[in-house]
Design an enzyme around this catalytic site. Structure first.
Site, PDB file in Angstrom:
ATOM      1  CB  SER A 156      56.127  18.163 -25.279  1.00  0.00           C
ATOM      2  OG  SER A 156      55.927  16.970 -25.992  1.00  0.00           O
ATOM      3  CE  LYS A 165      54.595   7.778 -25.898  1.00  0.00           C
ATOM      4  NZ  LYS A 165      54.785   7.948 -27.337  1.00  0.00           N
ATOM      5  CG  ASN A 170      50.172  10.505 -27.211  1.00  0.00           C
ATOM      6  OD1 ASN A 170      48.998  10.227 -27.453  1.00  0.00           O
ATOM      7  ND2 ASN A 170      50.828  11.418 -27.901  1.00  0.00           N
ATOM      8  CG  ASP A 173      52.384   8.796 -29.831  1.00  0.00           C
ATOM      9  OD1 ASP A 173      52.797   9.971 -29.967  1.00  0.00           O
ATOM     10  OD2 ASP A 173      52.675   8.081 -28.866  1.00  0.00           O
ATOM     11  N   GLY A 228      57.320  -1.427 -27.459  1.00  0.00           N
ATOM     12  CA  GLY A 228      56.810  -0.574 -26.374  1.00  0.00           C
ATOM     13  C   GLY A 228      55.531   0.148 -26.745  1.00  0.00           C
ATOM     14  CE1 TYR A 232      63.221  16.376 -30.317  1.00  0.00           C
ATOM     15  CE2 TYR A 232      61.948  14.377 -29.925  1.00  0.00           C
ATOM     16  CZ  TYR A 232      62.540  15.523 -29.458  1.00  0.00           C
ATOM     17  OH  TYR A 232      62.479  15.826 -28.128  1.00  0.00           O
TER      18      TYR A 232
END
Length: 251
Positions: free
Chosen positions: A24, A72, A93, A108, A133, A213
């Site tokens: 981010s 979260k 989020n 998300d 989660g 990622y």
């Protein structure tokens, strides 16, 4: 003049734990630079979510926050309000600051749904979600909206999980055409790790989706690729959810 410019400089950030690797900060830093915006985006690496109150009180011009692992779900009691979708999902989020109130959202869901949809075919009817989660809750909500049956897999027996890893067989894997890794297993630098499941059950009818990622191709995805599966990493999801967060902050 300087005071007027300072008022235009808004601050955004990411709340999480051990987040130096975060996508981010780089994404929004580039975005602000490319679009000529004077804003900043910073990481708030917290040992405990209880520290969030101090961050908010001591950070001037804070306009919005993203929230990542492991907060979260833990962040929800600290918020004044949840938007309808975030309430249904049970995970947040994105936080918007509005008239002194903290409002929780979930982007998300949007990122996952819109990055998975182009790859779906008629035979993609059932999904396994690896992990239970906060991220997995948004995934489940998206699958439900797409009309895809889903089951959770967990390390230990729990009410919310249909399977534990040791119960998975090749036949079970074959019967779920989408498998989504919502665990941190395989994240850099631990790139030789992957969820413990019978990969020989994977076929070229499968989609393997990893929310990770970094690295670009995890061991989980590599094991799917050599079986002919369609593989998707979490980068497009992250970009989509980031832009959705930006849209929410600027409404």
């Amino acid at each position: 003049m300087d005071n007027a410019q300072d008022k235009l400089k808004l601050k955004f950030g990411l709340v999480g734990k051990n987040i130096s690797y975060s996508f981010s900060r780089g994404y929004f830093g580039d975005k602000f630079s490319n679009e000529g915006l004077p804003h900043t985006y910073v990481n708030f690496d917290l040992e405990s979510i209880d520290k969030l109150k101090d961050i908010i009180e001591n950070t001037s011009n804070l306009k919005g926050l993203n929230v990542t692992i492991p907060y979260k779900e833990e962040v929800i009691p600290l918020l004044d309000k949840l938007n309808k979708r975030a309430k249904k999902i049970g995970a947040v989020n994105t936080i918007k600051f509005k008239k002194g109130k903290l409002i929780g959202y979930n982007t998300d869901y949007y990122g996952f749904k819109n990055s998975l949809s182009p790859h779906l075919k008629k035979h993609h009817k059932r999904a396994l979600i690896l992990g239970t989660g906060g991220a997995s809750k948004a995934i489940a909500h998206a699958l439900k909206k797409l009309g895809i049956e889903y089951h959770y897999v967990s390390r230990i027996k729990r009410e919310s999980a249909n399977y534990i890893y040791s119960e998975l067989t090749e036949d079970i894997i074959r019967s779920f055409q989408i498998i989504i890794n919502c665990t941190p297993l395989g994240t850099f630098p631990n790139i030789n790790e992957c969820p413990d499941m019978p990969y020989d059950g994977i076929t070229d009818n499968h989609i393997l989706y990893d929310l990770i990622y970094n690295p670009e191709e995890t061991k989980f995805l590599y094991c799917g690729k050599i079986k002919g599966a369609t593989t998707i990493n979490g980068l497009d999801m992250l970009k989509l959810q980031a832009e959705k967060s930006w849209e929410i902050w600027n409404k």
